[in-house]
Design a protein around this motif. Structure first.
Motif, PDB file in Angstrom:
ATOM      1  N   THR A 173     -13.936   3.628   0.982  1.00  0.00           N
ATOM      2  CA  THR A 173     -13.162   4.827   1.253  1.00  0.00           C
ATOM      3  C   THR A 173     -14.032   6.031   0.930  1.00  0.00           C
ATOM      4  O   THR A 173     -14.511   6.180  -0.192  1.00  0.00           O
ATOM      5  CB  THR A 173     -11.885   4.844   0.398  1.00  0.00           C
ATOM      6  OG1 THR A 173     -11.120   3.672   0.708  1.00  0.00           O
ATOM      7  CG2 THR A 173     -11.049   6.083   0.690  1.00  0.00           C
ATOM      8  N   VAL A 205     -11.572  11.244   2.061  1.00  0.00           N
ATOM      9  CA  VAL A 205     -10.305  10.516   2.150  1.00  0.00           C
ATOM     10  C   VAL A 205      -9.777  10.201   0.749  1.00  0.00           C
ATOM     11  O   VAL A 205      -8.586  10.320   0.480  1.00  0.00           O
ATOM     12  CB  VAL A 205     -10.461   9.231   2.995  1.00  0.00           C
ATOM     13  CG1 VAL A 205      -9.179   8.411   2.989  1.00  0.00           C
ATOM     14  CG2 VAL A 205     -10.864   9.591   4.425  1.00  0.00           C
ATOM     15  N   ARG A 206     -10.680   9.828  -0.166  1.00  0.00           N
ATOM     16  CA  ARG A 206     -10.266   9.549  -1.548  1.00  0.00           C
ATOM     17  C   ARG A 206      -9.675  10.793  -2.200  1.00  0.00           C
ATOM     18  O   ARG A 206      -8.641  10.735  -2.864  1.00  0.00           O
ATOM     19  CB  ARG A 206     -11.472   9.042  -2.352  1.00  0.00           C
ATOM     20  CG  ARG A 206     -11.172   7.797  -3.118  1.00  0.00           C
ATOM     21  CD  ARG A 206     -12.353   7.170  -3.810  1.00  0.00           C
ATOM     22  NE  ARG A 206     -13.609   7.320  -3.134  1.00  0.00           N
ATOM     23  CZ  ARG A 206     -14.621   8.034  -3.612  1.00  0.00           C
ATOM     24  NH1 ARG A 206     -14.538   8.628  -4.771  1.00  0.00           N
ATOM     25  NH2 ARG A 206     -15.744   8.124  -2.930  1.00  0.00           N
ATOM     26  N   MET A 244     -11.623   3.463  -5.051  1.00  0.00           N
ATOM     27  CA  MET A 244     -10.286   4.010  -5.319  1.00  0.00           C
ATOM     28  C   MET A 244      -9.856   3.741  -6.765  1.00  0.00           C
ATOM     29  O   MET A 244      -9.330   4.623  -7.445  1.00  0.00           O
ATOM     30  CB  MET A 244      -9.256   3.443  -4.341  1.00  0.00           C
ATOM     31  CG  MET A 244      -9.398   3.955  -2.922  1.00  0.00           C
ATOM     32  SD  MET A 244      -9.007   5.705  -2.727  1.00  0.00           S
ATOM     33  CE  MET A 244      -7.221   5.678  -2.816  1.00  0.00           C
ATOM     34  N   ASP A 270      -6.287  -1.546   0.587  1.00  0.00           N
ATOM     35  CA  ASP A 270      -7.233  -1.088   1.609  1.00  0.00           C
ATOM     36  C   ASP A 270      -7.936  -2.287   2.241  1.00  0.00           C
ATOM     37  O   ASP A 270      -9.135  -2.497   2.040  1.00  0.00           O
ATOM     38  CB  ASP A 270      -8.238  -0.122   0.970  1.00  0.00           C
ATOM     39  CG  ASP A 270      -9.211   0.453   1.980  1.00  0.00           C
ATOM     40  OD1 ASP A 270      -9.001   0.306   3.198  1.00  0.00           O
ATOM     41  OD2 ASP A 270     -10.212   1.054   1.545  1.00  0.00           O
ATOM     42  N   TYR A 307      -9.519  -2.894   8.342  1.00  0.00           N
ATOM     43  CA  TYR A 307      -8.589  -2.294   9.309  1.00  0.00           C
ATOM     44  C   TYR A 307      -8.097  -3.305  10.342  1.00  0.00           C
ATOM     45  O   TYR A 307      -6.918  -3.337  10.666  1.00  0.00           O
ATOM     46  CB  TYR A 307      -9.246  -1.121  10.034  1.00  0.00           C
ATOM     47  CG  TYR A 307      -9.396   0.144   9.232  1.00  0.00           C
ATOM     48  CD1 TYR A 307      -8.874   0.294   7.956  1.00  0.00           C
ATOM     49  CD2 TYR A 307     -10.092   1.222   9.758  1.00  0.00           C
ATOM     50  CE1 TYR A 307      -9.028   1.457   7.238  1.00  0.00           C
ATOM     51  CE2 TYR A 307     -10.249   2.401   9.050  1.00  0.00           C
ATOM     52  CZ  TYR A 307      -9.721   2.521   7.798  1.00  0.00           C
ATOM     53  OH  TYR A 307      -9.866   3.680   7.103  1.00  0.00           O
ATOM     54  N   GLU A 345      -4.227   2.183   2.920  1.00  0.00           N
ATOM     55  CA  GLU A 345      -5.174   2.787   3.855  1.00  0.00           C
ATOM     56  C   GLU A 345      -5.327   1.863   5.054  1.00  0.00           C
ATOM     57  O   GLU A 345      -5.599   0.677   4.895  1.00  0.00           O
ATOM     58  CB  GLU A 345      -6.537   3.025   3.209  1.00  0.00           C
ATOM     59  CG  GLU A 345      -7.509   3.692   4.171  1.00  0.00           C
ATOM     60  CD  GLU A 345      -8.870   3.987   3.585  1.00  0.00           C
ATOM     61  OE1 GLU A 345      -9.811   4.166   4.388  1.00  0.00           O
ATOM     62  OE2 GLU A 345      -9.010   4.035   2.352  1.00  0.00           O
ATOM     63  N   ALA A 402      -9.107   7.251   9.382  1.00  0.00           N
ATOM     64  CA  ALA A 402      -8.265   6.602   8.361  1.00  0.00           C
ATOM     65  C   ALA A 402      -6.867   7.214   8.325  1.00  0.00           C
ATOM     66  O   ALA A 402      -6.664   8.376   8.670  1.00  0.00           O
ATOM     67  CB  ALA A 402      -8.915   6.749   6.995  1.00  0.00           C
ATOM     68  N   ILE A 457      -3.673   7.380   5.425  1.00  0.00           N
ATOM     69  CA  ILE A 457      -3.195   7.109   4.077  1.00  0.00           C
ATOM     70  C   ILE A 457      -1.674   7.201   4.108  1.00  0.00           C
ATOM     71  O   ILE A 457      -1.114   8.231   4.527  1.00  0.00           O
ATOM     72  CB  ILE A 457      -3.749   8.130   3.060  1.00  0.00           C
ATOM     73  CG1 ILE A 457      -5.278   8.079   3.011  1.00  0.00           C
ATOM     74  CG2 ILE A 457      -3.132   7.910   1.670  1.00  0.00           C
ATOM     75  CD1 ILE A 457      -5.852   6.808   2.440  1.00  0.00           C
TER      76      ILE A 457
END
Length: 177
Positions: free
Chosen positions: A24, A28-29, A54, A118, A121, A148, A170, A172
């Motif tokens: 990540t 985004v974090r 994360m 996470d 994907y 995520e 991404a 969230i």
């Protein structure tokens, strides 16, 4: 990659080599933790941890404890090295399948204030129904679940959606009980 905020702000962290792990990103974090809010004294579960970014961020921001769950041995080694480098205590790395770890956590009666999920994907479609069965039991009554996914996917779990936001490729999504 680096830690964004907290006690270890600015410290660099390693990620596993290759393309099997998609850490990540910093942006985004940071956005995720802006949505999550304070994590002081939280018990955190980081599933499909990858680089552990994360969960490491949660520890830097004051989380009391973090359990990292990752099935890839090389990624587990990277998480352990990051923990040693940053001198974090209160962390445990479980190098096992996420569902095995979830079964063990449920059997032990453990629940968490913050659960981070996470997965790869492309795996979300297969994982979502299985996670829907086990994730609610891992959350404390006032806990937050952060998922995520790819920006094209809107996860559906038997929990309340707090918000779902896109950040480049991404998404969230925050859930509560």
């Amino acid at each position: 990659m680096r830690i964004i905020a907290g006690e270890r702000r600015g410290a660099s962290i390693a990620a596993p080599k290759g393309v099997a792990t998609r850490p990540t990103g910093d942006r985004v974090r940071e956005a995720a933790y802006n949505l999550i809010g304070p994590v002081d004294d939280a018990a955190v579960l980081d599933l499909f941890a990858g680089s552990g970014a994360m969960g490491l961020e949660a520890l830097s921001r004051g989380a009391r404890r973090c359990v990292f769950v990752e099935s890839a041995g090389d990624a587990c080694a990277v998480i352990k090295r990051n923990l040693e480098k940053l001198r974090f205590t209160g962390a445990l790395v479980l190098c096992t399948d996420a569902f095995q770890a979830l079964r063990e956590e449920r059997a032990a009666g453990r629940a968490y204030d913050l659960v981070l999920v996470d997965p790869p994907y492309e795996s979300w479609g297969d994982l979502e129904p299985k996670l829907a069965d086990v994730l609610p039991a891992t959350l404390n009554d006032d806990g937050v679940l952060v998922v995520e996914t790819s920006s094209r996917v809107e996860p559906e779990l038997p929990l309340n959606v707090v918000t779902s936001r896109r950040y480049g490729s991404a998404r969230i999504t925050l859930f509560t009980r």
